[in-house]
Design a protein around this motif. Structure first.
Motif, PDB file in Angstrom:
ATOM      1  N   GLU A   1       0.844  -1.202   0.000  1.00 30.06           N
ATOM      2  CA  GLU A   1       0.000   0.000   0.000  1.00 30.06           C
ATOM      3  C   GLU A   1       0.881   1.254   0.000  1.00 30.06           C
ATOM      4  O   GLU A   1       0.601   2.218  -0.682  1.00 30.06           O
ATOM      5  CB  GLU A   1      -0.912  -0.024   1.225  1.00 30.06           C
ATOM      6  CG  GLU A   1      -1.875   1.131   1.294  1.00 30.06           C
ATOM      7  CD  GLU A   1      -2.885   1.160   0.154  1.00 30.06           C
ATOM      8  OE1 GLU A   1      -3.317   2.269  -0.223  1.00 30.06           O
ATOM      9  OE2 GLU A   1      -3.241   0.092  -0.362  1.00 30.06           O
ATOM     10  N   THR A   2       1.951   1.228   0.806  1.00 30.29           N
ATOM     11  CA  THR A   2       2.854   2.365   0.916  1.00 30.29           C
ATOM     12  C   THR A   2       4.249   1.940   0.489  1.00 30.29           C
ATOM     13  O   THR A   2       4.790   0.977   1.016  1.00 30.29           O
ATOM     14  CB  THR A   2       2.900   2.884   2.367  1.00 30.29           C
ATOM     15  OG1 THR A   2       1.577   3.181   2.793  1.00 30.29           O
ATOM     16  CG2 THR A   2       3.762   4.119   2.480  1.00 30.29           C
ATOM     17  N   LYS A   3       4.823   2.668  -0.443  1.00 30.11           N
ATOM     18  CA  LYS A   3       6.180   2.369  -0.897  1.00 30.11           C
ATOM     19  C   LYS A   3       7.198   3.007   0.039  1.00 30.11           C
ATOM     20  O   LYS A   3       6.891   3.940   0.773  1.00 30.11           O
ATOM     21  CB  LYS A   3       6.385   2.900  -2.320  1.00 30.11           C
ATOM     22  CG  LYS A   3       5.570   2.181  -3.371  1.00 30.11           C
ATOM     23  CD  LYS A   3       5.898   2.727  -4.752  1.00 30.11           C
ATOM     24  CE  LYS A   3       5.176   1.983  -5.843  1.00 30.11           C
ATOM     25  NZ  LYS A   3       5.620   2.449  -7.173  1.00 30.11           N
ATOM     26  N   LEU A   4       8.424   2.491  -0.029  1.00 32.07           N
ATOM     27  CA  LEU A   4       9.525   2.995   0.793  1.00 32.07           C
ATOM     28  C   LEU A   4      10.280   4.090   0.050  1.00 32.07           C
ATOM     29  O   LEU A   4      10.587   3.949  -1.137  1.00 32.07           O
ATOM     30  CB  LEU A   4      10.509   1.864   1.096  1.00 32.07           C
ATOM     31  CG  LEU A   4       9.964   0.633   1.798  1.00 32.07           C
ATOM     32  CD1 LEU A   4      11.029  -0.460   1.824  1.00 32.07           C
ATOM     33  CD2 LEU A   4       9.482   0.974   3.187  1.00 32.07           C
ATOM     34  N   ASN A   5      10.624   5.142   0.747  1.00 30.92           N
ATOM     35  CA  ASN A   5      11.487   6.178   0.197  1.00 30.92           C
ATOM     36  C   ASN A   5      12.890   5.592   0.138  1.00 30.92           C
ATOM     37  O   ASN A   5      13.488   5.293   1.170  1.00 30.92           O
ATOM     38  CB  ASN A   5      11.435   7.419   1.093  1.00 30.92           C
ATOM     39  CG  ASN A   5      12.313   8.544   0.606  1.00 30.92           C
ATOM     40  OD1 ASN A   5      13.332   8.331  -0.064  1.00 30.92           O
ATOM     41  ND2 ASN A   5      11.939   9.760   0.954  1.00 30.92           N
ATOM     42  N   ILE A   6      13.421   5.399  -1.050  1.00 31.73           N
ATOM     43  CA  ILE A   6      14.727   4.761  -1.243  1.00 31.73           C
ATOM     44  C   ILE A   6      15.848   5.537  -0.546  1.00 31.73           C
ATOM     45  O   ILE A   6      16.868   4.969  -0.172  1.00 31.73           O
ATOM     46  CB  ILE A   6      15.040   4.559  -2.752  1.00 31.73           C
ATOM     47  CG1 ILE A   6      16.269   3.661  -2.958  1.00 31.73           C
ATOM     48  CG2 ILE A   6      15.220   5.890  -3.460  1.00 31.73           C
ATOM     49  CD1 ILE A   6      16.069   2.223  -2.642  1.00 31.73           C
ATOM     50  N   ASN A   7      15.650   6.837  -0.339  1.00 34.71           N
ATOM     51  CA  ASN A   7      16.693   7.659   0.277  1.00 34.71           C
ATOM     52  C   ASN A   7      16.663   7.666   1.801  1.00 34.71           C
ATOM     53  O   ASN A   7      17.649   8.060   2.425  1.00 34.71           O
ATOM     54  CB  ASN A   7      16.607   9.099  -0.234  1.00 34.71           C
ATOM     55  CG  ASN A   7      17.028   9.194  -1.682  1.00 34.71           C
ATOM     56  OD1 ASN A   7      17.804   8.393  -2.180  1.00 34.71           O
ATOM     57  ND2 ASN A   7      16.497  10.181  -2.388  1.00 34.71           N
TER      58      ASN A   7
ATOM     59  N   ALA B   1      14.743   4.956   3.771  1.00 35.67           N
ATOM     60  CA  ALA B   1      14.386   3.661   4.367  1.00 35.67           C
ATOM     61  C   ALA B   1      15.609   3.029   5.020  1.00 35.67           C
ATOM     62  O   ALA B   1      16.739   3.209   4.565  1.00 35.67           O
ATOM     63  CB  ALA B   1      13.822   2.727   3.295  1.00 35.67           C
ATOM     64  N   ASP B   2      15.357   2.286   6.096  1.00 39.44           N
ATOM     65  CA  ASP B   2      16.457   1.617   6.778  1.00 39.44           C
ATOM     66  C   ASP B   2      16.545   0.148   6.349  1.00 39.44           C
ATOM     67  O   ASP B   2      15.709  -0.341   5.590  1.00 39.44           O
ATOM     68  CB  ASP B   2      16.333   1.736   8.297  1.00 39.44           C
ATOM     69  CG  ASP B   2      15.082   1.084   8.858  1.00 39.44           C
ATOM     70  OD1 ASP B   2      14.389   0.321   8.141  1.00 39.44           O
ATOM     71  OD2 ASP B   2      14.785   1.326  10.042  1.00 39.44           O
ATOM     72  N   GLU B   3      17.568  -0.516   6.843  1.00 41.25           N
ATOM     73  CA  GLU B   3      17.822  -1.912   6.470  1.00 41.25           C
ATOM     74  C   GLU B   3      16.609  -2.797   6.752  1.00 41.25           C
ATOM     75  O   GLU B   3      16.237  -3.639   5.938  1.00 41.25           O
ATOM     76  CB  GLU B   3      19.045  -2.434   7.232  1.00 41.25           C
ATOM     77  CG  GLU B   3      19.351  -3.884   6.946  1.00 41.25           C
ATOM     78  CD  GLU B   3      20.556  -4.406   7.720  1.00 41.25           C
ATOM     79  OE1 GLU B   3      20.691  -5.641   7.777  1.00 41.25           O
ATOM     80  OE2 GLU B   3      21.334  -3.607   8.252  1.00 41.25           O
ATOM     81  N   LYS B   4      16.004  -2.621   7.901  1.00 40.36           N
ATOM     82  CA  LYS B   4      14.836  -3.435   8.274  1.00 40.36           C
ATOM     83  C   LYS B   4      13.703  -3.260   7.254  1.00 40.36           C
ATOM     84  O   LYS B   4      13.069  -4.228   6.849  1.00 40.36           O
ATOM     85  CB  LYS B   4      14.358  -3.052   9.672  1.00 40.36           C
ATOM     86  CG  LYS B   4      13.232  -3.893  10.193  1.00 40.36           C
ATOM     87  CD  LYS B   4      12.850  -3.490  11.614  1.00 40.36           C
ATOM     88  CE  LYS B   4      11.670  -4.319  12.087  1.00 40.36           C
ATOM     89  NZ  LYS B   4      11.220  -3.898  13.414  1.00 40.36           N
TER      90      LYS B   4
END
Length: 172
Positions: A50-56, A58-61
């Motif tokens: 539903e929600t994408k991660l901000n590639i800049n 986001a953390d390892e987890k």
């Protein structure tokens, strides 16, 4: 009762038996592995978050929630930060995986969009926006504020897509 098989089957005979079994619909451990890979690929396409991660940011987890991302890919995602365009992401990550895998990763990440600097491909990360519409938005620059960009965007996408797009914009 007399045994029909010898105690030790020669390797060439065992190979013939395995080839025959596979040809007749049997399976081997290797095929099971490929079946598992196919299932993983199907899962990738079936489960878009539903929600994408901000590639800049986001953390390892968070990266580890993306299917088929291990230590090496987490490292590569982080190494090229900050990403300024989706094209840069494709180029850098494409050094390590094929374009199908890069496309699969894009279902889970986004590169932040800057209202006055992002290229057409990066703007096209917004759901429901095609290339000509993204090009029109880029041609309409400069936008004084993110809200001005969103106002222009609202004539191209649904309310739901507009809400998601707001999250993709780089902070003012």
């Amino acid at each position: 009762m007399k045994k029909l098989l010898p105690k030790k089957i020669p390797a060439y005979l065992l190979a013939i038996i395995m080839v025959t079994a596979v040809a007749c619909g049997g399976s081997t451990e290797k095929e099971s592995d490929s079946d598992q890979k196919e299932t993983t690929v199907q899962t990738d396409t079936a489960s878009t978050p539903e929600t994408k991660l901000n590639i800049n940011t986001a953390d390892e987890k968070a990266f580890r929630t993306i299917p088929n991302v291990g230590d090496k890919m987490v490292h590569e995602f982080e190494e090229y930060r900050p990403y300024v365009s989706i094209q840069q992401f494709r180029k850098e990550i494409g050094k390590y995986v094929d374009e199908n895998r890069v496309a699969a990763y894009e279902k889970y990440i986004y590169v932040p969009i800057h209202r006055n600097d992002s290229d057409v491909a990066t703007v096209m990360q917004i759901t429901g926006l095609d290339e000509s519409e993204a090009d029109e938005l880029v041609s309409g620059r400069p936008y004084k504020t993110n809200q001005a960009f969103l106002d222009a965007l609202s004539s191209y996408v649904s309310e739901e897509a507009l809400t998601k797009a707001e999250r993709y914009l780089k902070s003012e």
